[in-house]
Design an enzyme around this catalytic site. Structure first.
Site, PDB file in Angstrom:
ATOM      1  N   ASP A 136       0.864  -1.167   0.000  1.00  0.00           N
ATOM      2  CA  ASP A 136       0.000   0.000   0.000  1.00  0.00           C
ATOM      3  C   ASP A 136       0.923   1.247   0.000  1.00  0.00           C
ATOM      4  O   ASP A 136       2.113   1.126   0.311  1.00  0.00           O
ATOM      5  CB  ASP A 136      -0.853  -0.081   1.265  1.00  0.00           C
ATOM      6  CG  ASP A 136      -1.451   1.230   1.651  1.00  0.00           C
ATOM      7  OD1 ASP A 136      -2.162   1.802   0.816  1.00  0.00           O
ATOM      8  OD2 ASP A 136      -1.192   1.699   2.780  1.00  0.00           O
TER       9      ASP A 136
ATOM     10  N   ASP B 206       0.101   5.238   1.094  1.00  0.00           N
ATOM     11  CA  ASP B 206      -0.010   6.123   2.264  1.00  0.00           C
ATOM     12  C   ASP B 206       0.010   5.315   3.559  1.00  0.00           C
ATOM     13  O   ASP B 206      -0.718   4.330   3.701  1.00  0.00           O
ATOM     14  CB  ASP B 206      -1.321   6.922   2.219  1.00  0.00           C
ATOM     15  CG  ASP B 206      -1.342   7.924   1.080  1.00  0.00           C
ATOM     16  OD1 ASP B 206      -1.039   7.525  -0.056  1.00  0.00           O
ATOM     17  OD2 ASP B 206      -1.662   9.095   1.330  1.00  0.00           O
TER      18      ASP B 206
HETATM   19  P1  IMP Z   1      -3.318   4.278  -0.056  1.00  0.00           P
HETATM   20  O1  IMP Z   1      -3.086   4.308   1.417  1.00  0.00           O
HETATM   21  O2  IMP Z   1      -2.028   4.225  -0.827  1.00  0.00           O
HETATM   22  O3  IMP Z   1      -4.273   3.213  -0.476  1.00  0.00           O
HETATM   23  O4  IMP Z   1      -3.929   5.712  -0.487  1.00  0.00           O
HETATM   24  C1  IMP Z   1      -5.133   6.209   0.060  1.00  0.00           C
HETATM   25  C2  IMP Z   1      -5.201   7.701  -0.112  1.00  0.00           C
HETATM   26  O5  IMP Z   1      -5.012   8.089  -1.463  1.00  0.00           O
HETATM   27  C3  IMP Z   1      -6.552   8.240   0.250  1.00  0.00           C
HETATM   28  O6  IMP Z   1      -6.686   8.451   1.612  1.00  0.00           O
HETATM   29  C4  IMP Z   1      -6.596   9.545  -0.534  1.00  0.00           C
HETATM   30  O7  IMP Z   1      -6.074  10.589   0.255  1.00  0.00           O
HETATM   31  C5  IMP Z   1      -5.660   9.343  -1.697  1.00  0.00           C
HETATM   32  N1  IMP Z   1      -6.370   9.292  -3.005  1.00  0.00           N
HETATM   33  C6  IMP Z   1      -6.085  10.066  -4.065  1.00  0.00           C
HETATM   34  N2  IMP Z   1      -6.849   9.758  -5.113  1.00  0.00           N
HETATM   35  C7  IMP Z   1      -7.649   8.753  -4.713  1.00  0.00           C
HETATM   36  C8  IMP Z   1      -8.655   7.996  -5.400  1.00  0.00           C
HETATM   37  O8  IMP Z   1      -8.974   8.187  -6.585  1.00  0.00           O
HETATM   38  N3  IMP Z   1      -9.258   7.036  -4.669  1.00  0.00           N
HETATM   39  C9  IMP Z   1      -8.917   6.781  -3.382  1.00  0.00           C
HETATM   40  N4  IMP Z   1      -7.981   7.466  -2.718  1.00  0.00           N
HETATM   41  C10 IMP Z   1      -7.344   8.450  -3.384  1.00  0.00           C
HETATM   42 MG    MG Z   2      -2.680   3.245   3.410  1.00  0.00          MG
END
Ligand code: IMP
Ligand code: MG
Length: 435
Positions: free
Chosen positions: A151, A153
């Site tokens: 993942d 973020d």
């Molecule tokens: P992950 O933790 O890498 O899955 O990213 C999640 C974060 O990506 C979300 O909390 C959003 O802040 C950001 N985000 C940006 N664009 C999108 C999208 O199109 N769908 C979902 N999350 C997005």
């Molecule tokens: Mg995440």
């Protein structure tokens, strides 16, 4: 996300991982019986004896759970999951793709965290989570790990940040590639353009491009799966942003190619209306963002949306979309009984993932189980037991990484530093296997 274990929230069943809570409960018994909270003034010798006894008891319990998981796997493989004792005790226990050497994993974590030496704090949720992670690493190491997905973020970098050149996770990911392990970044962040992914991930992409250790195939073993399961990019040293978009027809799984554009638009329209309703009724300081495969709400400039409001929004939108999908299924069933024919029976609802991203809420088409499945297919059909997904979202509303559990093994980390530790642990295990 650090405040998410606040007591008030932890008390709600939807915020509990029942398997971890169950293990915690079992470990609490020897803790209560053997810890000596009144012996603060006891001599070092008797304190270490108490620690040894607690260690032995905890390890025995972990061994018993390990055997119960073996039994669960046997029933799961024989297609009679109802006969699993573990399933009776923890009804939410999902499939296990590997056995879990919990006793050895506990001993490893106890050496690191000194769990048995504690007299006031019982084995905690985090202790158990980390023991499970170690057990999973030991298991995939034995079964030869082929694909690691991460993942973005909170797992590779802090929420909303980017993967900078200085990030200590970079050499660890390069090391995986060097060992011919395929790597997928499976993030919810959804962009159509390579440039945006370069902005977020440039530290890693530049390092791969500049590495003299990796050959061309190993470089090609990095892919980005964005928007949960919507945009695939492969590494490309000759491209301006070091990434090349891969057209959907080259990577959609047979099941995914049945999702119709009309259904996707209808689902996003409904989700958008529900999100707008939430903004109105809860007076959220937020605006709606609509993309081609997602819709979300993000805070207005400096504002912060409270965690409770984010969770409420996820649960409301989820409910509305699920109800609509159920209503459609009933309608299809009725029309097919009345002679609607096969056509109306083929229409499967489009899967979606509504989740609380910490500061925002997004509803994406598909979810990470599809995203990881695409990575498995892209690399020639890697099996669940050869796949490890590392993520942070396994409990919050929507928990987008949790979805990956249905297609591969998983490790649940709480912050990027834990990901680095996890990869070091994995590298040690691999090294030991070679020795
Ligand atoms: P992950 O933790 O890498 O899955 O990213 C999640 C974060 O990506 C979300 O909390 C959003 O802040 C950001 N985000 C940006 N664009 C999108 C999208 O199109 N769908 C979902 N999350 C997005
Ligand atoms: Mg995440």
């Amino acid at each position: 996300m650090t405040t998410r274990y606040r007591v008030e929230y932890a008390l709600k069943t939807h915020r509990r991982d029942q398997f971890i809570e169950w293990i915690k409960g079992l470990l609490a018994v020897p803790f209560v019986l053997y810890s000596q909270p009144t012996g603060v003034f006891a001599d070092g010798d008797s304190i270490s004896k108490v620690g040894e006894e607690a260690h032995r008891r905890y390890a025995e319990i972990m061994r018993d759970i390990e055997l119960m998981i073996d039994d669960h796997i046997m029933h799961q493989n024989q297609d009679d999951p109802l006969l699993s004792k573990l399933r009776m005790l923890v009804p939410t226990a999902g499939p296990f793709f590997t056995r879990l050497p919990l006793e050895a994993a506990f001993k490893y974590q106890d050496r690191k965290r000194h769990i048995s030496s504690r007299r006031y704090v019982a084995p905690s949720f985090n202790d158990v989570r980390l023991v499970l992670n170690s057990a999973q690493l030991m298991a995939v190491n034995n079964g030869a790990l082929q694909l690691a997905t991460f993942d973005g973020d909170v797992t590779l970098y802090d929420d909303g940040e980017s993967l900078l050149t200085s990030n200590p996770v970079i050499p660890r990911i390069l090391d995986l590639l060097k060992k011919n392990i395929k790597v997928g970044i499976v993030t919810a962040a959804g962009y159509t353009a390579a440039e945006r992914y370069y902005e977020r991930l440039h530290g890693l992409l530049d390092a791969i491009a500049g590495s003299t250790d990796l050959d061309t195939t190993q470089r090609q073993n990095l892919i980005i799966m964005g928007g949960e399961a919507n945009y695939l990019f492969e590494f490309s040293a000759s491209s301006r942003w070091l990434l090349e978009p891969v057209p959907r027809e080259r990577w959609l799984t047979p099941e995914m190619s049945k999702w119709s554009e009309a259904d996707i638009t209808a689902l996003l329209d409904l989700a958008e209306a529900a999100l707008r309703d939430c903004i109105r009724t809860m007076r959220l300081p937020a605006e709606v963002i609509r993309k081609d495969r997602a819709v979300g709400i993000i805070p207005l400039s400096e504002a912060r949306i409270s965690r409770e409001s984010l969770e409420e929004t996820v649960l409301v939108v989820q409910r509305i979309l699920e109800l609509e999908q159920q209503r459609q299924k009933q309608h299809q069933r009725r029309t097919s009984v009345m002679g609607g024919g096969a056509a109306s029976l083929t229409g499967r609802p489009v899967p979606f993932c509504a989740f609380n991203g910490g500061r925002d809420v997004f509803v994406d088409i598909g979810d990470k189980s599809w995203g990881v499945a695409v990575c498995q297919q892209w690399f020639g059909g890697i099996r669940p037991e050869g796949t490890l997904h590392v993520g942070d979202q396994f409990l919050s509303a929507g928990s987008n990484d949790f979805k990956a559990r249905s297609v591969g093994t998983t490790a649940w980390i709480a912050n990027p530093a834990e990901t680095v530790e996890l990869l070091d642990e994995l590298a040690d295990l691999m090294q030991k296997k070679l020795e």
